[in-house]
Design a protein around this motif. Sequence first.
Motif, PDB file in Angstrom:
ATOM      1  N   ILE A  14      -6.532  -4.682  -7.062  1.00 33.31           N
ATOM      2  CA  ILE A  14      -5.395  -3.764  -7.074  1.00 33.31           C
ATOM      3  C   ILE A  14      -4.508  -4.085  -5.886  1.00 33.31           C
ATOM      4  N   VAL A  15      -3.179  -4.047  -6.090  1.00 38.25           N
ATOM      5  CA  VAL A  15      -2.253  -4.491  -5.057  1.00 38.25           C
ATOM      6  C   VAL A  15      -1.430  -3.330  -4.507  1.00 38.25           C
ATOM      7  N   SER A  16      -1.143  -3.403  -3.211  1.00 34.37           N
ATOM      8  CA  SER A  16      -0.196  -2.511  -2.549  1.00 34.37           C
ATOM      9  C   SER A  16       0.630  -3.386  -1.611  1.00 34.37           C
ATOM     10  N   GLY A  17       1.552  -2.814  -0.887  1.00 32.65           N
ATOM     11  CA  GLY A  17       2.392  -3.597   0.019  1.00 32.65           C
ATOM     12  C   GLY A  17       1.600  -4.303   1.100  1.00 32.65           C
ATOM     13  N   CYS A  18       0.621  -3.622   1.686  1.00 31.62           N
ATOM     14  CA  CYS A  18      -0.195  -4.228   2.739  1.00 31.62           C
ATOM     15  C   CYS A  18      -1.106  -5.309   2.187  1.00 31.62           C
ATOM     16  N   VAL A  19      -1.650  -5.080   0.989  1.00 35.86           N
ATOM     17  CA  VAL A  19      -2.507  -6.089   0.370  1.00 35.86           C
ATOM     18  C   VAL A  19      -1.686  -7.339   0.066  1.00 35.86           C
ATOM     19  N   PHE A  20      -0.450  -7.150  -0.366  1.00 40.02           N
ATOM     20  CA  PHE A  20       0.441  -8.277  -0.630  1.00 40.02           C
ATOM     21  C   PHE A  20       0.622  -9.118   0.633  1.00 40.02           C
ATOM     22  N   GLU A  21       0.903  -8.480   1.763  1.00 43.06           N
ATOM     23  CA  GLU A  21       1.065  -9.193   3.031  1.00 43.06           C
ATOM     24  C   GLU A  21      -0.236  -9.840   3.497  1.00 43.06           C
ATOM     25  N   PHE A  22      -1.363  -9.196   3.200  1.00 44.76           N
ATOM     26  CA  PHE A  22      -2.675  -9.753   3.520  1.00 44.76           C
ATOM     27  C   PHE A  22      -2.862 -11.084   2.796  1.00 44.76           C
TER      28      PHE A  22
END
Length: 115
Positions: A14-22
């Motif tokens: 599952i993706v969020s903004g922080c996961v995307f940057e991670f």
Amino acid sequence: MIPRVVATATFESIVSGCVFEFFVNFILKGYIKNFEVHDPHRVGRITVDLQGRVNDCRALTYRQDIKAKNIEKYKTLKLPTRQWGYVVISTSDGVLDHEEAIRRNVGGQVLGYFH
């Protein structure tokens, strides 16, 4: 958590903004080939093409605060050796790995680490 992989594989999370940057940090450090976000306008899914270099990956759900002077100590506790692995930190300068955060002398919240 991403399981230990030996060969190239595909992983969904599952993706969020922080996961995307991670995951952007993963690409910059050469741990993954590419990733693709499905349905980015909602809480969608992300498909990651792994290189086979990831031994362990932890995303912290409790976002631990860390000062710039304590980053080296945290890195020593969480990573197996000094040669490889990165701690990803959300700072006022954006999402950075531990080396860049030390270089800029900024602290923030630990998003996770990988090696």
